[in-house]
Scaffold this motif. Structure first.
Motif, short mmCIF file in Angstrom:
data_model
loop_
_atom_site.label_atom_id
_atom_site.label_comp_id
_atom_site.label_asym_id
_atom_site.label_seq_id
_atom_site.Cartn_x
_atom_site.Cartn_y
_atom_site.Cartn_z
N GLN A 435 27.66 28.49 19.41
CA GLN A 435 26.98 28.85 18.17
C GLN A 435 25.50 29.12 18.44
O GLN A 435 24.81 28.28 19.02
CB GLN A 435 27.10 27.73 17.14
CG GLN A 435 28.53 27.41 16.75
CD GLN A 435 28.58 26.28 15.74
OE1 GLN A 435 28.23 26.46 14.58
NE2 GLN A 435 29.01 25.12 16.18
N LEU A 436 25.01 30.29 18.01
CA LEU A 436 23.62 30.67 18.17
C LEU A 436 23.05 31.13 16.82
O LEU A 436 23.80 31.55 15.94
CB LEU A 436 23.47 31.83 19.17
CG LEU A 436 23.95 31.61 20.61
CD1 LEU A 436 23.79 32.90 21.39
CD2 LEU A 436 23.17 30.48 21.27
N ASP A 437 21.74 31.06 16.69
CA ASP A 437 21.05 31.62 15.53
C ASP A 437 20.23 32.82 15.97
O ASP A 437 19.47 32.72 16.94
CB ASP A 437 20.10 30.58 14.90
CG ASP A 437 20.79 29.73 13.85
OD1 ASP A 437 21.92 30.06 13.46
OD2 ASP A 437 20.18 28.73 13.42
N GLY A 438 20.36 33.92 15.27
CA GLY A 438 19.54 35.08 15.54
C GLY A 438 18.16 34.94 14.91
O GLY A 438 17.99 34.20 13.93
N LEU A 439 17.17 35.64 15.45
CA LEU A 439 15.82 35.59 14.90
C LEU A 439 15.74 36.19 13.50
O LEU A 439 14.80 35.88 12.75
CB LEU A 439 14.84 36.31 15.82
CG LEU A 439 14.34 35.56 17.06
CD1 LEU A 439 13.36 36.44 17.84
CD2 LEU A 439 13.67 34.25 16.67
N SER A 447 12.50 42.53 10.35
CA SER A 447 12.29 41.93 11.67
C SER A 447 11.47 42.86 12.55
O SER A 447 11.62 44.08 12.50
CB SER A 447 13.63 41.66 12.35
OG SER A 447 14.46 40.85 11.55
N ASN A 448 10.59 42.26 13.36
CA ASN A 448 9.89 43.04 14.38
C ASN A 448 10.05 42.44 15.77
O ASN A 448 9.48 42.93 16.73
CB ASN A 448 8.41 43.21 14.04
CG ASN A 448 7.69 41.89 13.86
OD1 ASN A 448 8.06 40.88 14.45
ND2 ASN A 448 6.67 41.88 13.02
N ARG A 449 10.82 41.35 15.86
CA ARG A 449 11.20 40.77 17.15
C ARG A 449 12.67 40.42 17.07
O ARG A 449 13.18 40.05 16.00
CB ARG A 449 10.39 39.52 17.45
CG ARG A 449 8.90 39.78 17.60
CD ARG A 449 8.24 38.67 18.38
NE ARG A 449 6.81 38.84 18.41
CZ ARG A 449 6.00 38.16 19.19
NH1 ARG A 449 6.49 37.25 20.02
NH2 ARG A 449 4.69 38.37 19.18
N PHE A 450 13.33 40.51 18.22
CA PHE A 450 14.77 40.35 18.21
C PHE A 450 15.19 39.39 19.32
O PHE A 450 14.62 39.39 20.41
CB PHE A 450 15.45 41.71 18.39
CG PHE A 450 14.92 42.76 17.45
CD1 PHE A 450 15.35 42.80 16.14
CD2 PHE A 450 13.96 43.67 17.88
CE1 PHE A 450 14.84 43.75 15.26
CE2 PHE A 450 13.46 44.62 17.02
CZ PHE A 450 13.89 44.66 15.70
N GLY A 451 16.18 38.59 19.02
CA GLY A 451 16.67 37.63 20.00
C GLY A 451 17.38 36.49 19.32
O GLY A 451 17.77 36.58 18.14
#
Length: 480
Positions: A435-439, A447-451
């Motif tokens: 399980q991960l959370d996106g930015l 959004s202007n940053r991704f990860g």
């Protein structure tokens, strides 16, 4: 018993401390030693195995955390429970396992090995959860946890609600802030809360008011944004860079600015001293407040934390802290330090609405502090999470990933190129059982940053974390 039949492979990739811990679990499972047997000291075991004492101390600490061994003051270390040697049944399949091994998945997805149980009734989640916000709950020793609850239960029941908090708890927070955050306050200035988000909700109603405007970091903490908006407060995003909130970008005529200066959430920057001073001066000139969310400020692994905003601007700063990131959200225990009229407004709001934090968790944390267990637990958490962070960062960097975030807290950020890559990574990881959370969820606007934010405290053991990170790396490789 002075020696244990443990064989070490010095050429293996598995650290020696993990091999020692595995060896002790194995000989327990095979019946070579039993519950109640005394183990050799870390010094004696290190001598017999030809390793440093640091190795055996680390192994014992891990076994303590998992509940297999226990220490008796002035007596030594004893076997507290014996790991099973045969896996439990699922879907009609039985399989032998190495205690704690998560590398051979159950059919249909990842599993939690029966050996991962700390002791009966303390089970590890069957999923590999790398979302941020969880404490290292498995690191709380069961005897410490139970002792604190028993001690809390010795107190008489309250006759009336304690709107400002249990006095013993307020004194414990006063000591905690002085020792671990360098903030000198009187216990009378401490207001108990149910956590930082609950405190934001109360401040929104009692101090800011519906229709007021608050500047928040962008990207920032989504639950704080949700709490402001639910109370009718308008949220105005403020950009952050690698060092935290950009002070000269704060909009005019806002009632307050909400920020996480010790460890910016989610990007992990630390607000430098010059910006801290500039932020306090801005608040004084504008007549605004600063809400300082110190959600994991105790967790720093490189240098001592910079002075809290509350230490340099007590007239304009509302300091919020929580026990959820270093102990457990079970306690529902947090704190607020603010000037008298702010605390009085929150206390009056509680009296008017009949709300307030539960004193039960406050009493448990107080007992931990009085027994000396709180400080010891915090030191163990720092050591463990520092090692986990190093493991996560090194594994990802070897794989060519871009990782950002200070050496602090319990998460880092893994950057990707665009929104599609972010979503793809989250979905692939979920398919792999992680399980991960996106930015994206941390942005109030576009959004202007991704990860993704990678939390490394939720897995019960370092081996679980390593397994999860390797799965994430596999997902990265497939996206190239």
């Amino acid at each position: 018993m002075k020696e244990l039949p443990i064989t070490l492979d010095r050429g293996a990739s598995l650290p020696l401390a993990s091999q020692v811990a595995d060896g002790i679990r194995s000989i327990c499972a095979r019946g070579f030693i039993r519950v109640g047997d005394r183990l050799p000291s870390t010094r004696a075991l290190a001598s017999s195995l030809g390793v440093s004492r640091t190795v055996t101390e680390s192994a014992f600490e891990q076994l303590h955390a998992e509940g297999w061994i226990t220490g008796r003051r002035g007596s030594g270390t004893y076997v507290a429970a014996v790991p099973p040697d045969v896996a439990a049944t699922r879907d009609g399949i039985r399989a032998r396992h190495t205690p704690g091994d998560l590398r051979a998945p159950w059919p249909g997805g990842p599993r939690t090995a029966p050996g991962a149980m700390r002791e009966p009734g303390w089970e590890v989640s069957s999923e590999l959860d790398l979302r941020p916000g969880s404490p290292w709950a498995a690191g709380m020793r069961p005897d410490v946890w139970r002792r604190a609850w028993r001690s809390a239960a010795d107190l008489e029941p309250d006759r009336r609600p304690l709107r400002e908090g249990f006095q013993g708890y307020r004194a414990a927070v006063e000591e905690h802030l002085l020792r671990h955050r360098g903030l000198a306050v009187e216990s009378s200035a401490v207001l108990a809360t149910a956590g930082t988000t609950a405190a934001v909700t109360e401040l929104s109603h009692a101090v800011l008011g519906r229709g007021s405007k608050v500047a928040v970091e962008e990207p920032g903490y989504p639950r704080a944004v949700g709490a402001f908006r639910a109370a009718g407060v308008e949220v105005l995003p403020v950009p952050v860079d690698s060092k935290g909130v950009v002070v000269n970008a704060i909009p005019a005529r806002v009632a307050a600015v909400y920020c996480t200066p010790a460890h910016q959430f989610p990007l992990g920057g630390r607000l430098p001293a010059t910006r801290r001073s500039a932020l306090v001066e801005w608040a004084r000139r504008s007549g605004s407040l600063i809400i300082e969310d110190d959600y994991d400020g105790e967790l720093r692994y490189d240098v001592a934390p910079l002075p809290l905003l509350a230490a340099i601007g007590p007239d304009v700063v509302i300091h919020l802290g929580t026990a959820s990131k270093v102990i457990s959200p079970t306690l529902g225990a947090g704190w607020m330090v603010a000037r008298r009229e702010v605390s009085a407004a929150v206390a009056a709001y509680r009296e008017e609405t009949g709300t307030g934090p539960s004193p039960a968790g406050q009493r448990v944390l107080t007992a931990m502090a009085e027994l000396g267990d709180l400080g010891r637990h915090l030191r163990r958490v720092r050591r463990e999470l520092a090692a986990r962070r190093a493991l996560v960062v090194s594994t990802l960097e070897v794989a060519g990933a871009r990782v950002i975030g200070d050496r602090a807290g319990a998460h880092v950020v893994l950057l990707v190129e665009n929104a599609d890559a972010e979503l793809d990574l989250v979905v692939r990881a979920a398919d792999a059982g992680v399980q991960l959370d996106g930015l994206r969820r941390c942005f109030a606007g576009p959004s202007n940053r991704f990860g993704v934010t990678l939390g490394y405290s939720a897995p019960a053991r370092r081996r679980d974390l390593e397994n999860a990170i390797h799965r994430v790396v596999g997902c990265l490789v497939r996206t190239e």
